[in-house]
Design a protein around this motif. Structure first.
Motif, PDB file in Angstrom:
ATOM      1  N   SER A  18     -37.330  -7.628 138.446  1.00 14.89           N
ATOM      2  CA  SER A  18     -38.166  -6.536 138.932  1.00 14.89           C
ATOM      3  C   SER A  18     -37.809  -5.227 138.254  1.00 14.89           C
ATOM      4  O   SER A  18     -36.716  -5.054 137.713  1.00 14.89           O
ATOM      5  CB  SER A  18     -37.993  -6.378 140.452  1.00 14.89           C
ATOM      6  OG  SER A  18     -36.697  -5.860 140.743  1.00 14.89           O
ATOM      7  N   TYR A  75     -38.443  -1.185 139.696  1.00 13.79           N
ATOM      8  CA  TYR A  75     -38.913  -0.486 140.895  1.00 13.79           C
ATOM      9  C   TYR A  75     -38.865   1.021 140.681  1.00 13.79           C
ATOM     10  O   TYR A  75     -37.793   1.592 140.474  1.00 13.79           O
ATOM     11  CB  TYR A  75     -38.037  -0.874 142.083  1.00 13.79           C
ATOM     12  CG  TYR A  75     -38.466  -0.308 143.419  1.00 13.79           C
ATOM     13  CD1 TYR A  75     -39.374  -0.997 144.213  1.00 13.79           C
ATOM     14  CD2 TYR A  75     -37.949   0.902 143.885  1.00 13.79           C
ATOM     15  CE1 TYR A  75     -39.765  -0.491 145.449  1.00 13.79           C
ATOM     16  CE2 TYR A  75     -38.338   1.412 145.114  1.00 13.79           C
ATOM     17  CZ  TYR A  75     -39.252   0.710 145.892  1.00 13.79           C
ATOM     18  OH  TYR A  75     -39.638   1.210 147.114  1.00 13.79           O
ATOM     19  N   TYR A  78     -44.202  -0.743 141.219  1.00 18.02           N
ATOM     20  CA  TYR A  78     -43.190  -1.712 140.835  1.00 18.02           C
ATOM     21  C   TYR A  78     -43.865  -2.925 140.193  1.00 18.02           C
ATOM     22  O   TYR A  78     -45.060  -3.175 140.368  1.00 18.02           O
ATOM     23  CB  TYR A  78     -42.327  -2.140 142.018  1.00 18.02           C
ATOM     24  CG  TYR A  78     -43.061  -2.783 143.171  1.00 18.02           C
ATOM     25  CD1 TYR A  78     -43.481  -4.108 143.128  1.00 18.02           C
ATOM     26  CD2 TYR A  78     -43.309  -2.066 144.346  1.00 18.02           C
ATOM     27  CE1 TYR A  78     -44.136  -4.700 144.184  1.00 18.02           C
ATOM     28  CE2 TYR A  78     -43.970  -2.643 145.409  1.00 18.02           C
ATOM     29  CZ  TYR A  78     -44.384  -3.965 145.328  1.00 18.02           C
ATOM     30  OH  TYR A  78     -45.045  -4.544 146.385  1.00 18.02           O
ATOM     31  N   ASP A 101     -42.808  -7.134 139.688  1.00 20.36           N
ATOM     32  CA  ASP A 101     -41.792  -8.145 140.000  1.00 20.36           C
ATOM     33  C   ASP A 101     -42.327  -9.554 139.827  1.00 20.36           C
ATOM     34  O   ASP A 101     -43.530  -9.802 139.786  1.00 20.36           O
ATOM     35  CB  ASP A 101     -41.212  -7.945 141.405  1.00 20.36           C
ATOM     36  CG  ASP A 101     -42.192  -8.241 142.536  1.00 20.36           C
ATOM     37  OD1 ASP A 101     -43.394  -8.411 142.270  1.00 20.36           O
ATOM     38  OD2 ASP A 101     -41.750  -8.296 143.700  1.00 20.36           O
ATOM     39  N   LYS A 120     -35.150  -6.789 144.239  1.00 27.16           N
ATOM     40  CA  LYS A 120     -36.033  -5.662 143.954  1.00 27.16           C
ATOM     41  C   LYS A 120     -35.594  -4.503 144.836  1.00 27.16           C
ATOM     42  O   LYS A 120     -35.593  -4.617 146.068  1.00 27.16           O
ATOM     43  CB  LYS A 120     -37.495  -6.008 144.243  1.00 27.16           C
ATOM     44  CG  LYS A 120     -38.463  -4.848 143.983  1.00 27.16           C
ATOM     45  CD  LYS A 120     -39.914  -5.214 144.161  1.00 27.16           C
ATOM     46  CE  LYS A 120     -40.340  -5.207 145.616  1.00 27.16           C
ATOM     47  NZ  LYS A 120     -40.234  -6.510 146.253  1.00 27.16           N
ATOM     48  N   ASN A 121     -35.162  -3.405 144.205  1.00 31.26           N
ATOM     49  CA  ASN A 121     -34.664  -2.247 144.931  1.00 31.26           C
ATOM     50  C   ASN A 121     -33.540  -2.630 145.891  1.00 31.26           C
ATOM     51  O   ASN A 121     -33.429  -2.098 146.988  1.00 31.26           O
ATOM     52  CB  ASN A 121     -35.807  -1.566 145.693  1.00 31.26           C
ATOM     53  CG  ASN A 121     -35.438  -0.177 146.182  1.00 31.26           C
ATOM     54  OD1 ASN A 121     -34.669   0.542 145.536  1.00 31.26           O
ATOM     55  ND2 ASN A 121     -35.977   0.204 147.330  1.00 31.26           N
TER      56      ASN A 121
END
Length: 469
Positions: free
Chosen positions: A66, A68, A74, A76, A167-168
């Protein structure tokens, strides 16, 4: 489509050619992931991501790769929990400008698979601007699809934080990854990363070191245990989050090792973690699982560590011990039907199909390691504790093992474990989750075991199974 060396079917015999030495084991409970923030933006219109993946947890959102920017921006590639399908998404300004959600579901926790995602928005054909491939074949059937417009930027290759396995910092992946590659500026087909084996038709990896990776491109081979985020193709190294040398694994897309099976039956432990090597029971009930790989011939060795808790057994079970009696919840109990199990209990007693058939085995407690050796050529099973085989057993010399009943000779046998009452156990099929102080391999040089592997016995993986099983 062909499976990737699943280990418990005929395709395990596929010649692999190029060998992958290491993978990285991700565990969401430990918040494991890799991250990197590019120093400058690069080609946001054209890139390719490739990764070999072995899942261990189903039904949860798990990101593989990903970038972000914020909640509205974003890109992913992930497994989606509700459907266990693959989603390739590009959210820009709060709108999905490019997305592919597969109809196919991916629920095999015993096998490796290869995923290639291509972002190619300079392509004149709208349907070709965002492409997904699994095991060398392009996916064309989608639950949801929306083609990106010409020249549509992705968040990837901006200066947003790029992550592998999250992701994040959320939607964390559980399982193994190997040969993770990102090519900046080029849209590649899967044959840049793999090929079909000419004998078996199985999709297998090839050497990717000669690729041109581009400005922000990278190649994560996970071969340096002291720097697991090292870019083997250059200097685009990743920061490691909560991953240590013990998370480097030899379970790879070219040699698939057994783990515990978190899908087998309905009476299984509450929690599986560490890519299905650790199981935990959190209530006063017996729960059982078996190894993902079974064998009907050959000689195989494993270890099981009792980590914490009050009740624990380890041993062997044939396929019928769960296929006939799906509510089997205690390996000490009679599995019924045509099932056969053999385990040792903590008081040093041997149980076969619910009956105490022998004493003379060592007692054990939390922290101890159970040794298991199954000789399916001579139809004998061996159980031991902390380096000593029970009842003067000598697996290497075919002496004093537990005889497999004639009715079950030739059956497929698994390693098995049962836990009760806030108990945790960790399996070691050759690529352990726990630290090993001695470091013993089998005769083929595979595995990392606390105690010596008996001569002629091997760790339960696809290469050994193809040769001896």
């Amino acid at each position: 489509m062909p499976l990737i060396l699943p280990g418990n079917v005929g395709s395990a015999t596929a010649a692999t050619g190029f060998n992958v030495a290491n993978s990285l084991r991700f565990n969401s409970a430990s918040t494991d992931y890799l991250n990197r923030t590019p120093s400058s933006a690069s080609n946001r219109d054209t890139w390719t991501w490739s990764g070999w993946v072995k899942r261990s947890k189903l039904g949860s959102n798990e990101d593989l790769f990903s970038a972000y920017g914020d909640a509205n921006n974003y890109t992913d590639i992930r497994f989606f929990g509700t459907n266990d399908n693959i989603q390739f998404r590009n959210l820009s300004g709060g709108n999905f400008l490019g997305r592919k959600y597969t109809n196919a579901q991916y629920r095999d926790v015993s096998a490796w698979m290869h995923i290639v995602a291509v972002w190619d928005t300079t392509n004149g054909t709208a349907a070709d601007r965002q492409r997904l491939y699994v095991n060398g074949e392009r996916l064309t059937s989608f639950l949801t699809t929306g083609n990106p417009g010409s020249g549509q930027d992705s968040e990837i290759n901006d200066t947003s934080t790029t992550q592998v396995g999250a992701k994040n910092g959320a939607d964390l992946f559980n399982g193994y990854m190997a040969e993770v590659v990102f090519v900046d500026g080029t849209a590649l087909d899967p044959d840049s990363f793999g090929e079909f084996d000419e004998d078996s038709g199985i999709w297998k990896p090839i050497d990717v070191s000669g690729l041109t990776f581009g400005t922000n491109g990278f190649y994560l081979d996970f071969e340096d245990s002291s720097a697991l985020g090292n870019d083997a193709a250059g200097s685009n190294n990743f920061t490691v989050n909560n991953l240590t040398a013990i998370d480097q694994s030899t379970d790879t897309c070219t040699n698939n090792f057994a783990t515990w099976n978190n899908l087998l039956g309905i009476q299984i432990p509450d929690t599986f973690s560490e890519s299905n090597l650790v199981l935990t029971m959190g209530q006063n009930a017996w729960r059982t699982t078996f190894s993902t790989i079974a064998a009907s011939s050959g000689k195989f060795y494993a270890e099981v560590k009792w980590v914490t808790g009050s009740e624990f057994t380890a041993g062997f079970g044939n396929a019928q011990s769960y296929s006939v009696d799906q509510d089997l919840n205690d390996l000490v109990a009679d599995p019924g039907g045509d099932g056969y199990v053999s385990v040792i209990y903590k008081n040093g007693a041997l149980y076969e199909n619910g009956s105490n058939t022998s004493t003379g085995y060592s007692t054990y407690s939390s922290g101890d390691i159970i040794m298991l050796a199954m000789d399916l050529d001579n139809y004998k099973l061996y159980l031991g504790v902390n380096g000593t085989w029970g009842k003067s057993g000598d697996p290497a010399n075919n002496s004093n093992g537990v005889a497999i009943p004639s009715a079950n000779q030739g059956d497929f046998f698994h390693f098995a474990v049962s836990t009760y009452g806030n108990t945790q156990a960790s399996g070691n099929f050759g690529s352990p989750q726990f630290s090993i102080s001695s470091g013993n391999t089998d005769g083929n040089g595979y595995g990392n075991f606390e105690y010596a592997v008996p001569s002629g016995f091997f760790s339960l993986n696809s290469k050994n199974l193809a040769e001896f099983g």
